[in-house]
Design a protein around this motif. Structure first.
Motif, short mmCIF file in Angstrom:
data_model
loop_
_atom_site.label_atom_id
_atom_site.label_comp_id
_atom_site.label_asym_id
_atom_site.label_seq_id
_atom_site.Cartn_x
_atom_site.Cartn_y
_atom_site.Cartn_z
N VAL A 332 27.32 35.56 61.62
CA VAL A 332 26.74 35.56 60.39
C VAL A 332 25.69 36.63 60.29
N ILE A 333 25.91 37.61 59.51
CA ILE A 333 24.60 38.70 59.69
C ILE A 333 24.15 39.22 58.31
N ASN A 334 22.76 39.73 58.52
CA ASN A 334 22.14 40.26 57.39
C ASN A 334 21.63 39.02 56.69
N TYR A 335 20.55 38.56 56.99
CA TYR A 335 20.01 37.30 56.17
C TYR A 335 18.92 37.88 55.41
N PRO A 336 18.50 37.03 54.56
CA PRO A 336 17.36 37.24 53.56
C PRO A 336 15.95 37.77 54.35
N TYR A 337 15.41 38.69 53.71
CA TYR A 337 14.35 39.41 54.40
C TYR A 337 13.17 38.24 54.48
N ASN A 338 12.94 37.48 53.34
CA ASN A 338 11.94 36.51 53.46
C ASN A 338 12.22 35.18 54.29
N LEU A 339 13.39 35.16 54.63
CA LEU A 339 13.78 33.99 55.40
C LEU A 339 13.69 33.91 56.94
N ASP A 349 17.95 47.49 52.13
CA ASP A 349 19.00 47.28 50.95
C ASP A 349 18.60 46.62 49.84
N GLY A 350 19.18 46.44 48.57
CA GLY A 350 18.65 45.83 47.43
C GLY A 350 19.98 45.68 46.57
N PRO A 351 19.80 44.71 45.48
CA PRO A 351 18.54 44.02 45.16
C PRO A 351 18.39 42.82 45.92
#
Length: 443
Positions: A332-339, A349-351
């Motif tokens: 599992v890749i690319n987790y939320p920034y704030n997590l 990346d966005g949004p």
């Protein structure tokens, strides 16, 4: 060795002794006159005689004893381990000073030893430098606050609050930040040692003290590079264990892991042993965190923790994702920034803002590995540390980016979870010699 069984007949005395080097016992054939009352299950003996070919199909060799000396007698009445009994793992866990004499724990410890050697060999064969990262640290790598703080005994009696090191010090939760220091001088580094988490948990997958395998790779800009090392490490270590400890692994798959045998049949493998050999040679599945959340939201199962974007994946979510993907390993890749922690690389990346992080989920366990690309760009790192109020504490970390920084990344693997995975052991307390967890520190 130690006596595992005694069988006395009119004309012959049979002993099975074991020295801990393998699961197989050595049969000793002796004249009944050599028997004495101290020759019992659990006693330590020294046998002299001739090693001869055995007439029995189940063993190649046996010893024709000339002398038998009881070095250390064993009181079988009070000895908590009984001959011919298959004690539950929960039972032997009560006796940390004796449970290594149990067949299951003996096999586990031999496998653990071979797996440790295999992991070291993998890294050394691939040009990694082994770093002894400190156990005592002033850093909180994970930022979770689940730390054991170090306090000397005389400080508790002092009216004045003082620190032995002049700053608060803790038992390490990870060697990663120290490895990043070393990754500024060596292109590939690894560490393998104890880590500590003060989690007040009684779960089957958490320990207060456990071992972590961690690595850092310099000059890499791709998560795929990190994932490839994760996969190669698992394959190499597991193949070594299967080739060097076949009987020990078989014991677990025969008596300890019936659920895993069911899984092997489901996947049309001849045995769990063959399933394990094939296990990591499947094309491992790869999904993004976004895809994972959508799969969970569409699941017919009801979860204790409702899956929402921006929330961490719970164990129940991880196990479902593995099941959904066909009981194979899932990246599992690319987790939320704030997590995720401050050191993970911003994907810009966005949004939905994410970082270049990866977790490897495996059947029966959930998360086995966690890794990421590290944020090597000074302005990005300065901005995030400033928002978190950590600039002063991590000025040294910013210095790493000022002086010859390179793109790099790394990962960590929980060694006990790895053993659970390959052996099908349900409780993590049964894959470590002396388990430490909340409300328990025996010995």
């Amino acid at each position: 060795g130690w006596v595992r069984s005694v069988r006395s007949q009119k004309e012959v005395l049979f002993l099975h002794i074991n020295d801990g080097s393998s699961l197989e016992n050595l049969q000793v054939v002796a004249d009944p006159s050599l028997e004495n009352r101290d020759l019992t299950f659990g006693s330590a003996v020294e046998v002299q005689g001739k090693l001869v070919k055995s007439p029995h199909r189940m063993q190649n060799m046996e010893v024709k004893a000339e002398t038998i000396r009881v070095v250390g007698p064993c009181d079988t009445w009070s000895f908590p381990l009984k001959t011919k009994e298959r004690h539950p793992l929960e039972y032997v866990r009560q006796f940390p000073h004796l449970r290594c004499r149990n067949n299951t724990l003996g096999s586990l410890l031999r496998i653990r030893s071979e797996a440790t050697a295999a992991i070291h060999s993998f890294f050394q064969d691939n040009g990694y430098v082994h770093i002894h990262t400190p156990i005592i640290t002033s850093n909180d790598c994970e930022g979770a606050g689940e730390l054991f703080q170090i306090e000397v005994s005389w400080a508790r009696e002092s009216a004045e609050k003082t620190h032995f090191f002049n700053v608060p010090a803790f038992l390490t939760v990870s060697g990663q930040l120290h490895l990043e220091v070393m990754a500024g001088a060596f292109t590939h580094v690894f560490t393998f040692g104890p880590t500590f988490r003060a989690e007040n948990s009684q779960s089957r997958r958490h320990l207060a003290e456990f071992y972590m395998v961690e690595a850092e790779l310099s000059f890499t800009e791709s998560l795929q590079d990190i994932m490839q090392v994760m996969e190669d490490l698992f394959k190499t270590a597991t193949n070594t264990v299967l080739s060097k400890c076949p009987r020990d692994v078989e014991l677990f798959h025969k008596y300890i892991a019936p659920a895993q045998k069911h899984l092997a049949r489901k996947l049309h493998c001849y045995s769990f042993h063959s399933y394990l050999k094939d296990f990591f040679f499947f094309s491992s599945h790869r999904i993004s965190y976004n895809e994972a959340v959508e799969i969970l939201k569409q699941a017919s199962e009801t979860f204790t923790f409702k899956p929402e974007w921006g929330c961490d994946l719970q164990t129940e979510h991880e196990k479902y994702l593995v099941k959904h993907c066909g009981e194979i390993p899932v990246f599992v890749i690319n987790y939320p920034y704030n997590l995720k922690p401050f050191y993970m690389r911003d994907n810009e990346d966005g949004p939905q803002h994410t970082v270049a992080a990866v977790d490897l989920l495996v059947p029966g366990i959930g998360e086995l590995y966690g890794g990421s690309l590290r944020e090597e760009r000074l302005p990005f790192l300065e901005s995030r540390l400033q928002r978190l109020g950590l600039t002063d504490a991590y000025q040294w970390y910013l210095d790493l980016r000022k002086f010859g920084s390179v793109p790099h990344g790394g990962f960590g693997m929980g060694f006990e979870r790895y053993l659970q995975c390959i052996l099908g052991v349900d409780n993590i307390r049964d894959v470590i010699p002396f388990p430490r967890f909340s409300h328990s520190c025996l010995l």
